[in-house]
Design an enzyme around this catalytic site. Structure first.
Site, PDB file in Angstrom:
ATOM      1  N   LYS A  64      14.950  13.926  36.151  1.00  0.00           N
ATOM      2  CA  LYS A  64      14.706  14.384  34.777  1.00  0.00           C
ATOM      3  C   LYS A  64      13.936  13.353  33.946  1.00  0.00           C
ATOM      4  O   LYS A  64      13.229  13.728  33.005  1.00  0.00           O
ATOM      5  CB  LYS A  64      16.026  14.741  34.095  1.00  0.00           C
ATOM      6  CG  LYS A  64      16.686  15.989  34.668  1.00  0.00           C
ATOM      7  CD  LYS A  64      17.903  16.398  33.873  1.00  0.00           C
ATOM      8  CE  LYS A  64      18.514  17.672  34.426  1.00  0.00           C
ATOM      9  NZ  LYS A  64      19.650  18.152  33.606  1.00  0.00           N
ATOM     10  N   ALA A 126      21.053  14.735  31.173  1.00  0.00           N
ATOM     11  CA  ALA A 126      21.855  15.697  30.423  1.00  0.00           C
ATOM     12  C   ALA A 126      22.771  14.992  29.430  1.00  0.00           C
ATOM     13  O   ALA A 126      23.003  15.478  28.323  1.00  0.00           O
ATOM     14  CB  ALA A 126      22.678  16.560  31.379  1.00  0.00           C
TER      15      ALA A 126
END
Length: 281
Positions: A64, A126
């Site tokens: 990510k 996240a």
């Protein structure tokens, strides 16, 4: 001609993303395929550059952040968290990174107190999104991590304190977490299939929390959630977040629109599919 989309990460294991996106393509009337793309860390950058046949893809652990230098631009949703979980190939071939995790996360915790005393476990891609949203809501935020002295974590904490002065932010090693919390947020992979016996914090910590959100969706009931429920603490797992962010990705890729009723039904279908997979691995 069928359009190609996919999910990059490593390792991917038993992902629900193909099931969800196939169902969403059907709802959106889209002729498209969705593949799992397990990219080896040592060749990830070259493999992404070779994905010229894909019009978009999702991004999961551990890429990510690592994918950001490979993109031409970041949408504000990704720049806000410095994390990308969705990529769109523009008509001119350039790549734009987005973050749809936030949409799913806020939907999943809508009944909980995000602006109260919040314990966040882990602070990867996240986790940074969750930390930012909690600070935005004015939370007294404790972030439990393995090493609170890591420069990227101290920089994040300093940024949140400056940007959201109404919030309180502290970093602690997992073993030093204490006190009572209105909400526990788990962004770590501890307890994820196939290592379902794992739990990121001891039972004593869980029992001091008013509610629990676990971003893990496989298994549907993690060990963390089981311990919370045994103590009478309300819990929400990660399937709702996964479905909502997948729908948001398809909106980005080709302008799809889905009703809340359709997405709620898909969440139930996905949970039933996951149960079948667990019964017949």
């Amino acid at each position: 001609m069928s359009e190609a989309y996919g999910l990059i990460g490593h390792p991917l294991g038993h992902s629900m993303s193909p099931f969800l996106h196939k169902a969403l393509f059907a709802l959106g009337g889209k002729d498209a395929s969705y593949r799992l793309l397990d990219l080896a860390p040592e060749t990830m950058e070259q493999q992404v550059q070779d994905m010229t046949g894909y019009l978009g893809w999702n991004v999961t652990i551990p890429y990510k952040e690592r994918i950001i230098p490979l993109l031409d631009r970041l949408d504000p949703s990704a720049a806000r968290y410095n994390a990308v979980n969705c990529v769109r190939r523009e008509p001119d071939g350039t790549l734009t990174g987005y973050n749809t995790d936030c949409t799913g996360f806020l939907h999943a915790v809508r009944d909980f107190s995000l602006g109260g005393r919040v314990l966040l476990l882990g602070c990867g891609g996240a986790g940074r999104m969750m930390a930012t949203e909690a600070a935005t809501a004015g939370a007294q935020l404790t972030i439990g991590v393995r090493n609170p002295e890591k420069p990227e974590l101290t920089a994040l904490a300093a940024h949140l304190r400056k940007a959201y002065p109404a919030a309180g932010v502290q970093l602690l090693p997992f073993g030093e977490i204490s006190g009572d919390f209105d909400l526990l947020l788990n962004s770590t992979p501890v307890g994820m299939f196939p290592h379902t016996e794992g739990c990121p914090v001891p039972d004593a910590v869980i029992r001091r929390c008013g509610a629990v959100f676990d971003a893990i969706y496989n298994p549907e009931q993690t060990r963390l959630m089981e311990l919370a429920r045994q103590a009478g603490i309300p819990t929400v797992g990660g399937m709702d977040m996964l479905v909502q962010q997948a729908a948001c990705a398809q909106e980005i890729w080709y302008g799809a629109q889905f009703s809340e009723a359709d997405l709620a039904a898909l969440t139930r279908q996905a949970q039933a599919q996951l149960a079948r997979q667990e019964a017949h691995p």
